[in-house]
Design a protein around this motif. Structure first.
Motif, PDB file in Angstrom:
ATOM      1  N   GLY A  13       0.757  -0.991  -0.061  1.00  0.00           N
ATOM      2  CA  GLY A  13      -0.286   0.129   0.201  1.00  0.00           C
ATOM      3  C   GLY A  13       1.186   1.445   0.265  1.00  0.00           C
ATOM      4  N   ARG A  16      -0.201   7.740   1.039  1.00  0.00           N
ATOM      5  CA  ARG A  16       0.581   8.505   1.655  1.00  0.00           C
ATOM      6  C   ARG A  16       1.600   8.053   3.264  1.00  0.00           C
ATOM      7  NH1 ARG A  16      -4.949  12.667   3.298  1.00  0.00           N
ATOM      8  NH2 ARG A  16      -5.321  10.330   3.446  1.00  0.00           N
ATOM      9  N   PHE A  17       0.737   7.577   3.862  1.00  0.00           N
ATOM     10  CA  PHE A  17       1.124   7.016   4.827  1.00  0.00           C
ATOM     11  C   PHE A  17       2.587   6.039   4.745  1.00  0.00           C
ATOM     12  CE2 PHE A  17       1.611   2.893   8.043  1.00  0.00           C
ATOM     13  CZ  PHE A  17       1.902   3.301   8.750  1.00  0.00           C
ATOM     14  N   ASP A  36       1.619  -2.498  -5.007  1.00  0.00           N
ATOM     15  CA  ASP A  36       0.225  -1.691  -4.476  1.00  0.00           C
ATOM     16  C   ASP A  36      -0.766  -2.160  -5.418  1.00  0.00           C
ATOM     17  OD1 ASP A  36      -0.443   1.230  -3.441  1.00  0.00           O
ATOM     18  OD2 ASP A  36      -1.868   1.116  -4.730  1.00  0.00           O
ATOM     19  N   VAL A  37      -1.942  -2.471  -5.757  1.00  0.00           N
ATOM     20  CA  VAL A  37      -2.748  -2.557  -6.487  1.00  0.00           C
ATOM     21  C   VAL A  37      -3.029  -1.757  -7.817  1.00  0.00           C
ATOM     22  CG1 VAL A  37      -4.248  -4.306  -6.191  1.00  0.00           C
ATOM     23  CG2 VAL A  37      -4.771  -2.227  -5.121  1.00  0.00           C
ATOM     24  N   ASN A  38      -2.609  -0.033  -7.350  1.00  0.00           N
ATOM     25  CA  ASN A  38      -2.928   0.912  -8.079  1.00  0.00           C
ATOM     26  C   ASN A  38      -1.600   1.031  -9.162  1.00  0.00           C
ATOM     27  OD1 ASN A  38      -3.063   3.455  -9.499  1.00  0.00           O
ATOM     28  ND2 ASN A  38      -4.310   4.204  -7.584  1.00  0.00           N
ATOM     29  N   ARG A  41      -0.059   4.372  -8.533  1.00  0.00           N
ATOM     30  CA  ARG A  41       0.615   4.290  -7.466  1.00  0.00           C
ATOM     31  C   ARG A  41       2.242   3.652  -7.951  1.00  0.00           C
ATOM     32  NH1 ARG A  41      -2.263   5.879  -3.042  1.00  0.00           N
ATOM     33  NH2 ARG A  41      -3.026   7.546  -3.647  1.00  0.00           N
ATOM     34  N   ALA A  55       0.444  -5.348  -7.652  1.00  0.00           N
ATOM     35  CA  ALA A  55      -0.217  -6.822  -7.418  1.00  0.00           C
ATOM     36  C   ALA A  55      -1.396  -6.547  -5.898  1.00  0.00           C
ATOM     37  CB  ALA A  55       1.098  -7.152  -6.496  1.00  0.00           C
ATOM     38  N   ASP A  56      -2.099  -7.740  -6.230  1.00  0.00           N
ATOM     39  CA  ASP A  56      -3.483  -7.261  -4.681  1.00  0.00           C
ATOM     40  C   ASP A  56      -2.324  -8.177  -3.859  1.00  0.00           C
ATOM     41  OD1 ASP A  56      -4.955  -8.444  -3.154  1.00  0.00           O
ATOM     42  OD2 ASP A  56      -6.805  -9.043  -4.760  1.00  0.00           O
ATOM     43  N   CYS A  57      -2.404  -7.481  -2.887  1.00  0.00           N
ATOM     44  CA  CYS A  57      -1.704  -8.669  -1.553  1.00  0.00           C
ATOM     45  C   CYS A  57      -2.388  -9.538  -0.328  1.00  0.00           C
ATOM     46  CB  CYS A  57      -0.384  -7.644  -1.137  1.00  0.00           C
ATOM     47  SG  CYS A  57       0.676  -7.509  -2.052  1.00  0.00           S
ATOM     48  N   ALA A  77      -0.115  -0.730   4.746  1.00  0.00           N
ATOM     49  CA  ALA A  77      -0.482   0.375   4.855  1.00  0.00           C
ATOM     50  C   ALA A  77      -2.026   0.786   4.397  1.00  0.00           C
ATOM     51  CB  ALA A  77       0.780   1.350   3.915  1.00  0.00           C
ATOM     52  N   ILE A  78      -2.609  -0.349   4.724  1.00  0.00           N
ATOM     53  CA  ILE A  78      -4.110   0.424   3.846  1.00  0.00           C
ATOM     54  C   ILE A  78      -5.136   0.171   4.851  1.00  0.00           C
ATOM     55  CG2 ILE A  78      -5.920  -1.237   2.857  1.00  0.00           C
ATOM     56  CD1 ILE A  78      -3.756  -3.633   1.497  1.00  0.00           C
ATOM     57  N   GLY A  79      -5.328   1.892   4.840  1.00  0.00           N
ATOM     58  CA  GLY A  79      -6.367   2.298   5.776  1.00  0.00           C
ATOM     59  C   GLY A  79      -7.924   1.559   5.620  1.00  0.00           C
ATOM     60  N   SER A  80      -8.477   1.720   4.489  1.00  0.00           N
ATOM     61  CA  SER A  80      -9.562   1.975   4.249  1.00  0.00           C
ATOM     62  C   SER A  80     -10.562   1.369   3.444  1.00  0.00           C
ATOM     63  CB  SER A  80     -10.262   3.284   2.946  1.00  0.00           C
ATOM     64  OG  SER A  80      -9.273   3.206   2.099  1.00  0.00           O
ATOM     65  N   LYS A 103      -0.898  -0.788   9.851  1.00  0.00           N
ATOM     66  CA  LYS A 103      -1.755   0.680  10.143  1.00  0.00           C
ATOM     67  C   LYS A 103      -3.168   0.241  10.501  1.00  0.00           C
ATOM     68  CE  LYS A 103      -3.600   4.182   7.078  1.00  0.00           C
ATOM     69  NZ  LYS A 103      -3.777   5.298   6.515  1.00  0.00           N
TER      70      LYS A 103
END
Ligand code: ATP
Length: 219
Positions: A13, A16-17, A36-38, A41, A55-57, A77-80, A103
């Motif tokens: 992820g 920002r964090f 990151d999946v994006n 990014r 990658a989808d981790c 570091a995935i929050g939402s 996180k």
């Protein structure tokens, strides 16, 4: 548990964090694998990190293919997307990583992360909110708390101890704080010793209970 210098670290992820963690580790000399999946990014951080993958981790197999079973440490570091955060921690735990940081966005999320195998859970927004609240006291210049009671702070030298050596002002006895370091204008920090004399524009680093530090900053 600290991460040995230069050992590779996985950061899942790159928001920002996650990006702040990854870039700081890279600057400290670690090899960092950012995931990151994006795709955007991934592109953004490719020039700055040792390696970046799209990658989808959440899948153990995906992480295994990335070779992260050999990694000592990982930061989720995935929050939402709480499901993605928890599944990523679970996958890392299944692969046997011994130093997993994650996180959390709230207490429930934190409890699930701990049960799933995270060794360290952090609340960046909450911690920063608490710090800002203390820093709103203009006399505190910097503030780090350890738990809810103890802290280390940087503050302008309180008037009452200016002009005196620390042995005379008896900060530990009278105010229940320890002066650890002193910074004089245009000079580096020095360790505080009993005969260090405090000047009017000095900055101090002090440790102690949070309420004692707040009181000391105002004397
Ligand atoms: P920040 O506050 O750090 O910016 P955030 O909590 O607002 O983070 P999130 O939506 O949680 O942002 O995502 C952080 C990053 O994690 C994003 O770049 C997102 O693409 C990435 N991410 C989300 N799910 C996964 C997943 N399954 N695998 C890898 N990366 C993921």
């Amino acid at each position: 548990m600290s991460v040995e210098k230069r050992k590779p670290v996985l950061v899942i992820g790159l928001g920002r964090f996650g990006a702040a963690v990854a870039l700081t580790l890279e600057r400290m000399g670690h090899e960092v694998l950012g995931a990151d999946v994006n795709a955007r990014r991934v592109q953004e951080f490719a020039p700055e990190l040792t390696k970046v993958v799209e990658a989808d981790c959440t899948q153990t197999g995906t992480l295994e293919n990335l070779g992260v079973a050999d990694f000592e440490a990982a930061v989720v570091a995935i929050g939402s997307d709480i499901e993605a955060s928890v599944l990523s921690v679970l996958a890392l735990s299944d692969l046997g990583l011994t130093n997993i940081w994650a996180k959390a966005v709230n207490q429930k999320h934190a409890r699930i992360l701990e049960r799933t195998g995270a060794h360290h859970v952090v609340f960046p927004e909450q911690r920063m909110g608490e710090r800002v609240a203390h820093l709103l006291n203009e006399r505190l210049l910097d503030f780090i708390s350890f738990g809810s009671e103890f802290a280390i702070a940087r503050l302008a030298a309180p008037e009452r101890i200016v002009g005196l050596p620390l042995v005379t002002s008896e900060c530990r006895k009278k105010y229940n704080v320890t002066v650890v370091g002193v910074k004089r204008r245009d000079e580096d920090f020095i360790h505080a010793v009993p005969d260090t004399i405090i000047f009017p524009e000095d900055e101090l680093v002090v440790s102690g209970r949070i309420d004692d530090i707040e009181r000391f900053s105002a004397i």
